[in-house]
Design an enzyme around this catalytic site. Sequence first.
Site, PDB file in Angstrom:
ATOM      1  CG  HIS A  60      -0.171  -0.077   2.527  1.00  0.00           C
ATOM      2  ND1 HIS A  60       0.299  -1.276   3.021  1.00  0.00           N
ATOM      3  CD2 HIS A  60       0.208   0.864   3.424  1.00  0.00           C
ATOM      4  CE1 HIS A  60       0.914  -1.065   4.168  1.00  0.00           C
ATOM      5  NE2 HIS A  60       0.882   0.230   4.442  1.00  0.00           N
ATOM      6  CB  CYS A 110       2.510   1.155   9.667  1.00  0.00           C
ATOM      7  SG  CYS A 110       1.087   1.708   8.702  1.00  0.00           S
TER       8      CYS A 110
END
Length: 667
Positions: free
Chosen positions: A67, A177
């Site tokens: 992603h 993250c």
Amino acid sequence: MSTPVITPELVSLDQDFGHSSHEVISHLANLVASAGRTETPDTLLADAKAREDKSPTGFRGRIAIPHCRTTAVTEPTLAFARLAPAADFGGPDGDADLVFLIAAPEGSGKAHLKILSTLARALVKEEFSAALRSASTKDEVVALVTEVLESSPKKAAATPVAEATEGKTRIVAITACPTGIAHTYMAADSLTQAAAKRDDIDIEVETQGSSAVTPLAAAVIKNADAVIFATDVGVKDRERFAGKPVIESGVKRAINEPEKMLDEAVAAAKNPNAHRVSGTAAASSGEEEAGKLGWGKRIQQAVMTGVSYMIPFVAAGGLLLALGFLFGGYDMASGWKEIATGYSLTNLPGHTVPVEGADVTFERAGLMLYLGAVFFAIGQAAMGFIVAALSGYIAYALAGRPGIAPGFAGGAIAVMLGAGFIGGLVTGILAGLIAMWISSWKVPRIIASLMPVVIIPLVTSLAVGLLMFLLLGRPLAAIMTGLQDWLTSMSGSSAVLLGIILGLMMCFDLGGPVNKAAYLFATAGLSTGDEASMKVMAAVMAAGMVPPIAMSLATFARKQLFTPAEQENGKSSWLLGLSFISEGAIPFAAADPFRVIPSMMLGGAATGAISMALGAGSRAPHGGLFVFFAINPFWAWLLAIVVGSLISAVAVIAFKQFWPNKALQAA
């Protein structure tokens, strides 16, 4: 939303997309382009690959979820592939056969990111992945995903920590993250679902992602028995958890081993000697302690943090200096300070300006000379901060806010003593480590409140200053002087050899760590302002432009040797090359690294050698062909790029012609 996040055109079932993560991501990026969701699949691929290189995106259940946030799409987009055979995404239980590529628009709103995070959370559930594996049509996959996205995410039941049942271990956790889209929420749900299966734990998780962040209540933190930090980035407001037993790891460990982390947190809560969160943002260390980062990794991350904060100073300052020369002429350095401070828009300078008691004649006069001096002065001010910024933010990455002041002070001292960016690296690491150590001291509560704002910055600044003045400053200055003298003395074969090495580094990983190391060497030297450093900068920028230009030339010259997707990439990669964006060649290298990368290195080495041999110099650290005014002699620099690009193009065509990639041709 007006545009569906996923459509049947964005789904591929039971296809062979190769075994490596980069190959699969390349195919998915092309799938997004074929569906009309992006016109720049190379940009999407570069952004997704850059995220994948930070940390593999495979996780438990043989699922991968690469992603990124990217300018390549304007609407949130999901591309899905059920692979046959599976591909290596670094997952803990083998190759992944279910892969989602999540592309979020750069700067997209929180509603978009919430949709994408919802999918990530669903992937943690075994029933959802099982349904994806058994789906027989693309429409069925789209229906499954759409149902998940349109339903509100349900959290596993957990008793609030503030009201935990007696006898249970109360745990709070932070997950985060780098992109804040997927792993942040997957880790949170993995921990929550694992805790829901146990009778001895209550947990609450704060997700520090791109969607709205709801901080843990103060009462929840106060009543917690232990803390879990599952993050790949710094924890925001870490000081809230001061004194609590803590287990730390990367975010993927919470996804892959939630039960193990919960066991470690329970053990830490019962251990009076367990590691605890300090009173500052400084993180703990020690490789032997479970779940913590090692010293080497911590320092490496800190240095890269400092570098990332330093680069904007270099880029802004360097380009402003180049504009100063463009407006005021190349003799601007002779008296920019006197012109910028001694004149104004109503009192413009003439050709002759008094500088330090002597008259200096400039090529230009009037408004252009004055504006050139102003631009130059602003650029000099920005460049003056680069060592301090490097040092300060290295210390910040290690010790949090208490490390900033001593880090900046150490950087300023390094400049004062002539130790330059080498001194900045050393003072940043020293300041961070010393501040970390002081923050671990057990002090009375009345003093604890003064530690992060007064005592730690004061004592650390004093310690770093004394070390630099009494022990380290002169040796580091001697190293820096030796480096500058070596650069200045370069001529003939030594200059060419350095150009070859820098060219090889710039083309080895196309924007990766080796490429960045060469670029930082050049930009750090550029801050000294000497001619040799400008030659290094020119060679580095020229070599970095070669790969995208060469691949574009190759796709035009021998179209049949490249896939349709590569042919499309070739139509735009030349522009990326002219702009000094080496990543424009990543789609080609990812698909066929053994033929593309050596070819690019060959051309990059030739470009670096020619640029150094002909003495091309650049006063700008970035911009490619568009900062031509800052490069002299421009013809030599341009010749180096042309020759190197042709060499790389011919080499990659020869490799593909006489050593064909059968797997790529079959695809």
